[in-house]
Structure formats: C-alpha cells, structure tokens
Design an enzyme around this catalytic site. Structure first.
Site, short mmCIF file in Angstrom:
data_model
loop_
_atom_site.label_atom_id
_atom_site.label_comp_id
_atom_site.label_asym_id
_atom_site.label_seq_id
_atom_site.Cartn_x
_atom_site.Cartn_y
_atom_site.Cartn_z
N HIS A 153 1.35 4.23 -3.25
CA HIS A 153 2.26 6.16 -2.72
C HIS A 153 3.17 6.79 -3.65
CE1 HIS A 153 -2.22 5.85 -1.28
NE2 HIS A 153 -1.72 5.08 -0.13
N HIS B 86 0.72 -1.19 0.07
CA HIS B 86 0.35 -0.05 -0.18
C HIS B 86 0.47 1.00 -0.06
CE1 HIS B 86 -3.50 2.17 1.17
NE2 HIS B 86 -3.34 2.97 1.51
N GLU B 87 1.70 1.23 0.60
CA GLU B 87 2.59 2.83 1.57
C GLU B 87 3.91 2.85 -0.22
OE1 GLU B 87 1.40 4.84 2.84
OE2 GLU B 87 0.37 3.83 4.51
#
Length: 249
Positions: A53, A49-50
C-alpha cells in the site's frame, strides 16, 4: 485490514484434542508450534500487504506513508498489537492502516485510491505464488496448515513445508478477504475506482455502516455455526489456490 485465519488453529486443536488428556505436554507443544508458525506466516503476509500500500501510494505521488516510516519491510512498522492478537486468537484482526492522502495522488483520485488499495491483496497473491514455486517443482511437499502435527520427528524439509503451507494459506486468505467490496476493506476502494461514478456515489452511502455490517457478520459466525463469511471465502480461496499451486488448499 482484516482476515479470517484461525480455522487451521481450531483444526489443530480438534484433531489433537485426544492429546490433551493422553499427553498434555505434547498437546501444548503441538499447539504452541502451530501458533508460532501461523504467527510467522501472518507477520510476512501483513508486512508485505501494508508495505505494498505504502509503496504504490509513494509511486503515485503521495509520500505521507514514507514520511511516517511506513515504506518499510520492518514488521513492527505495520503491526497493531491488539489487531494482531485478535487475528491469531479469534480469526479477525487488522494491521495498522497505511495513511494515504488521495489529493496527492497523480491522476484520477478514485482510480489512484483503487490502485493503492488493490496493491495489498495483489502482493499477497504474488507472495503465495513465489512460495508455491518449490512445491510446484516437487522440491518440497505441500502440507496444508489444516493438518499441522507439530515439529516433532521432522527434519528441515518438514519444518519448511509446514511454514510454506501457512504462508501460502494466510496470504491467499488476506488477499481474498480484503477484496470483499465492503467498507473498510480494500475491496471497497477497488470497487469505487472501477465502477461508474453514479454507482460509486450510491456505494459511498454505505461507508459509515460498512464496519458495523462486517463486525455483525463476524460476530454471528463466532456464536453460531452459520459460517457466513467462510461460505463466501472458501470457494474463492480454492480458486486462487488452484491458480497459485494447481490444487485446492
């Protein structure tokens, strides 16, 4: 970033509560292995997820995350110790937010931030879909984390099935939860990028109060049986589950 992942862990405790009195050592083993399996699954989900980003921000011209070492699949780069512990124990937590300088993004700032914000949840759904491939092909059975029974008496296939079940479930939870259009979740930035400017200006008025509203909802769910958040998430999670694996979770 937050999530509501602990229901399977609570379910493990409730379904095996008899072991606490009849066979305490086995109860500890079942709970510990469930916690460890959930931990690995969350580690995968949060890291992807990170990283997503950071990768999208870099792709759009902002190298802030890369310069700070966040363009990495090393979980240590993305974990917040307190947020991770709370994520496992009380069902709400966070990863270390990826720094993004919107002024460095190419094109429209709001649309750029929307794409960067949406990258995290989209990557979680993609991860769940990839992990569901061997299940959909019938190579590995689907095992919901709600019915985890520990690793005793299981072969490699059973262990892998349990791990994939947790990875699929938590990645879908991370995606759905983070797409709620409430500050500071990713969904708020996605919404700002796709709605008309006049609507976005009105929504920004709630930016300061968003975290308090979110915490209040979570607190109410923790001390009551209202399950407000889960009532919203549950049908959405099931829809994504059907899309990813052809069945509800």
């Amino acid at each position: 970033m937050g999530a509501s992942p602990s229901r399977p862990l609570y379910n493990v405790i409730l379904r095996n509560i008899d072991l606490l009195f009849d066979d305490p050592l086995r109860f500890v083993f079942v709970f510990a292995t469930s916690l460890a399996t959930a931990g690995v699954a969350l580690l995968i989900g949060i890291t992807i997820h990170e990283f997503s980003h950071a990768a999208l921000a870099h792709r759009l011209g902002d190298d802030t995350a890369r310069r700070l070492g966040r363009l990495s699949l090393n979980p240590i780069r993305h974990l917040d110790p307190a947020g991770t512990i709370l994520l496992l124990l009380v069902g709400f937590g966070w990863g270390k937010p990826v720094p993004v300088n919107p002024n460095r993004l190419r094109g429209n700032v709001w649309k750029g931030m929307s794409v960067v914000a949406g990258a995290g949840p989209v990557s979680n759904v993609m991860t769940a879909a990839v992990c569901a491939v061997p299940i959909r092909l019938g190579l590995i059975p689907w095992r919901s984390p709600f019915y985890f029974r520990g690793l005793q008496g299981q072969g490699l296939e059973g262990i892998l099935a349990d791990l994939l079940g947790f990875v699929i479930f938590y990645n879908i939870i991370l995606a759905v939860f983070n797409l709620i259009p409430l500050f500071p979740l990713d969904g708020s930035k996605v919404a700002l990028g796709i709605m008309p400017p006049s609507w976005a200006a009105k929504m920004l008025r709630f930016e300061a109060t968003g975290p308090a509203i979110l915490i209040a909802i979570i607190a109410i769910d923790m001390i009551t049986d209202l399950n407000l958040l889960w009532r919203v998430l549950n049908p959405l999670v099931d829809v994504v589950g059907w899309l990813v694996m052809g069945s509800a979770l």
